[in-house]
Design an enzyme around this catalytic site. Structure first.
Site, PDB file in Angstrom:
ATOM      1  CE  LYS A   1      -4.993 -17.856  14.738  1.00 31.16           C
ATOM      2  NZ  LYS A   1      -4.072 -17.409  15.813  1.00 31.16           N
TER       3      LYS A   1
ATOM      4  N   GLY B   1       0.618 -20.252  13.746  1.00 27.86           N
ATOM      5  CA  GLY B   1       1.947 -19.796  13.350  1.00 27.86           C
ATOM      6  C   GLY B   1       2.833 -20.878  12.780  1.00 27.86           C
TER       7      GLY B   1
ATOM      8  CG  ASP C   1      -6.620 -14.719  15.903  1.00 24.32           C
ATOM      9  OD1 ASP C   1      -6.093 -14.370  14.838  1.00 24.32           O
ATOM     10  OD2 ASP C   1      -6.158 -15.644  16.607  1.00 24.32           O
TER      11      ASP C   1
ATOM     12  NE  ARG D   1      -2.331  -1.252   3.555  1.00 22.51           N
ATOM     13  CZ  ARG D   1      -2.903  -1.228   4.759  1.00 22.51           C
ATOM     14  NH1 ARG D   1      -4.147  -0.790   4.891  1.00 22.51           N
ATOM     15  NH2 ARG D   1      -2.242  -1.625   5.834  1.00 22.51           N
TER      16      ARG D   1
END
Length: 430
Positions: A207, A136, A203, A48
């Protein structure tokens, strides 16, 4: 024999994770080429803010036109680490349409539109890999959809958000309140300036949807996941947990029903015994238990966030996708053949810890016990303390459905002797 023509990679996003992906691609170029069987070339980086200096990245590769980059036609793999729903969804779809496979870390998009993205990948004979979307660096997606493909997974239970685990761990180990622990997490960079996605469990819920879908071969969307944040957890809750030999963790729990005919997915704070391995997961680490028929219990543990750990998962997917590209094949796609219904939270059966503020006078315990009995909820233990006309009553139940417990609490609130319900928490991991 190694192919000399490089496989071209387009990188969408060059923040914490994207910059690490680019760095590893550059510094480990020879090793990656040897593992894949062909060189891998970073062909473009969509950002961006093009004026920002990005160490190790040729400025000529930087562009603000992500759409043009994925539509070039010579791109073999698109790595998407920008997050969010749009423009990520449109860019991934365009990548498939123009002949590229995709590696993504976008948990929110996959939880919402995973089925459509898998369908688009299959239509265009492309790969969609997303190990980095959950936990992760911890290898979890691939073991579930490949290593355990011949087994029957019954339960996935784990800590999948490092920020919330850090906060709860601080509250437990130091006696800090929620806000104090959150402030420390923010100062250390574990929490975003706006921590809502983490502390309100959005979040972790995304998951959980991804994990449940893969584990149970059933489409589970974000809207199917029961979600409860951890902002109401107090120091008193931790004191109660310690009295039970427990601690408190924000858990993602995906379960197959006992009769095997439905599944549930939920995220909420829960008390777990100190003897359970998840109780010892400290700081910003993640850990996930997988329970299956043949394998029994498997535990996956490691750093669940951060630039380098997440980039490690992205690069693992990149190697796999590039290998598929060279051999003219694709890896496993969506497996939703079971198509099991996803039950609501009311059907979930677990233990509960209920703390009540009550009048300190004879007969209160009998009244409370009667309400539990009338709603079919069996009491395991009761502890009462009080003075000066006020008391605290802590009730721990045997396993009961969420619906039955809800009816019990509603009836308790109507008793004249019950001043209020101080807290309700599930007890898991037994």
């Amino acid at each position: 024999m190694m192919r000399t023509r490089p496989l071209k990679v387009a990188l969408l996003g060059c923040g914490v994770v994207g910059s690490e992906v680019a760095r590893i691609m550059t510094t480990h170029a020879d090793d990656l080429a040897a593992r894949i069987g062909a060189p891998v070339e970073l062909a473009g980086v969509a950002v961006r803010r093009p004026s920002k200096v990005r160490e190790g990245i040729d400025p000529a590769l930087v562009t603000t036109d992500a759409t043009a980059l994925v539509k070039r036609g010579d791109i073999d793999v698109v790595v998407e680490v920008i997050g969010g729903i749009e423009p990520a969804r449109s860019l991934i779809t365009a990548a498939f349409e123009h002949g590229a496979s995709v590696v993504s870390a976008n948990k929110a998009l996959l939880a919402q539109d995973g089925a459509a993205l898998h369908a688009a990948a299959e239509e265009h004979d492309a790969d969609l890999y997303y190990e980095a979307a959950v936990a992760g660096a911890i290898p979890l997606i691939r073991p579930l959809r490949e290593s355990l493909a011949g087994d029957k997974v019954n339960r996935v239970l784990g800590i999948v958000n490092g920020t919330t685990n850090f906060i709860l761990d601080k509250m437990d180990s130091t006696g800090a309140g929620y806000q104090e622990a959150l402030d420390e997490a923010t100062a250390l960079g574990y929490a975003e300036a706006d921590p809502t996605a983490d502390v309100e469990a959005f979040d972790a819920a995304a998951k959980a949807a991804i994990l449940a879908g893969i584990a149970f071969h059933t489409r589970v969307r974000l809207d199917d996941v029961y979600r409860e944040g951890m902002t109401e957890v107090t120091a008193s809750d931790f004191a109660s947990a310690r009295n039970m030999g427990c601690t408190i963790k924000l858990l993602a729990i995906c379960e197959r029903a006992g009769d095997g005919r439905s599944v549930t997915a939920r995220v909420h704070p829960a008390m777990i015994p100190l003897t359970h391995p998840l109780a010892s997961v400290r700081g910003a680490y993640n850990a996930v238990f997988v329970e299956s028929d043949a394998s029994g219990q498997l535990m996956f543990y490691g750093p669940g966030a951060g630039g380098a750990p997440t980039a490690s998962a992205v690069l693992g997917d990149l190697v796999a996708v590039c290998r598929n590209r060279l051999s003219g094949t694709t890896g496993p796609g969506e497996s939703a053949y079971a198509a099991l219904p996803v039950s609501g939270m009311g059907d979930v059966v677990t233990r509960y810890h209920i703390s009540l503020d009550v009048a300190d006078k004879p007969g209160v315990l009998a009244q409370v016990a009667t309400v539990f009995a009338e709603h079919g909820v069996s009491i395991d233990t009761v502890r009462q303390t009080g003075k000066d006309g006020e008391a605290s009553l802590v009730v721990v139940t045997h396993r009961a459905s969420d619906a039955a417990l809800g009816g019990t609490v509603e009836a308790l609130r109507k008793l004249d002797t019950v001043r209020g319900v101080a807290s309700i928490m599930r007890v898991e991991g037994e």
